[in-house]
Design an enzyme around this catalytic site. Sequence first.
Site, PDB file in Angstrom:
ATOM      1  N   HIS A  37       0.843  -1.192   0.000  1.00 34.51           N
ATOM      2  CA  HIS A  37       0.000   0.000   0.000  1.00 34.51           C
ATOM      3  C   HIS A  37       0.880   1.245   0.000  1.00 34.51           C
ATOM      4  O   HIS A  37       2.078   1.159   0.259  1.00 34.51           O
ATOM      5  CB  HIS A  37      -0.923   0.014   1.227  1.00 34.51           C
ATOM      6  CG  HIS A  37      -0.149   0.066   2.515  1.00 34.51           C
ATOM      7  ND1 HIS A  37       0.302  -1.066   3.160  1.00 34.51           N
ATOM      8  CD2 HIS A  37       0.303   1.113   3.243  1.00 34.51           C
ATOM      9  CE1 HIS A  37       0.984  -0.708   4.238  1.00 34.51           C
ATOM     10  NE2 HIS A  37       1.004   0.610   4.303  1.00 34.51           N
ATOM     11  N   HIS A 125       5.765   6.999  -1.857  1.00 40.53           N
ATOM     12  CA  HIS A 125       6.514   5.774  -2.151  1.00 40.53           C
ATOM     13  C   HIS A 125       5.718   4.559  -1.706  1.00 40.53           C
ATOM     14  O   HIS A 125       4.759   4.672  -0.947  1.00 40.53           O
ATOM     15  CB  HIS A 125       7.862   5.793  -1.433  1.00 40.53           C
ATOM     16  CG  HIS A 125       7.741   5.613   0.047  1.00 40.53           C
ATOM     17  ND1 HIS A 125       7.381   6.647   0.884  1.00 40.53           N
ATOM     18  CD2 HIS A 125       7.893   4.529   0.838  1.00 40.53           C
ATOM     19  CE1 HIS A 125       7.320   6.205   2.124  1.00 40.53           C
ATOM     20  NE2 HIS A 125       7.622   4.913   2.125  1.00 40.53           N
TER      21      HIS A 125
END
Length: 188
Positions: A37, A125
């Site tokens: 995620h 990220h």
Amino acid sequence: MLRLFIAVDLPPPAERAVAALCTGLEGVRWAKAGQLHVTLRFLGATPEERLADLGRRLAAVRAAPFDLALHGVGVFPPNARRPRVLWLGLAPERPLRELKGAVDRALAAEGSPYGQEPKQDFSPHLTLARLTGRVDPALPRFLAQHAEYHGMEWQVTSFRLYKSTLAREGSVHEMIETYPLAPTCREG
């Protein structure tokens, strides 16, 4: 207390592609394929009785759906002798930053028990691995080999609230709620 975070998920084909990258280095703890995620905000320990208020605040977030793709790799901290995190970058960053800003503003609204917006910069990220102990000498080669990595593009249509439970084999994430994105209305 619940350990909570807010995130954007990857679609299953992107998860499979990322899982294929998670190999070839020693002394790392790779992210679990089913738990990949993009964290928008880590809330940490939150009393369970705040869930309803938190849900109302997150449901009020307004942001349009957007396209996102995985792009490039790197480490945190950058240029460090002992990096701690191996990550995949995301592009374009702007709509993800805008969504994060909308989430932060909703959480910091008047009467909020969630505090102010985080002071640290948001660096979009996806964590591939935690680097533990001695840095594998193969890390520079891994970074060079995947520097221009381009993953599939997908449309982000929602974000989610997750509960994270610490376990000996690593964190276990449980989705609590999904919040759909919808085009925002602009006056003008």
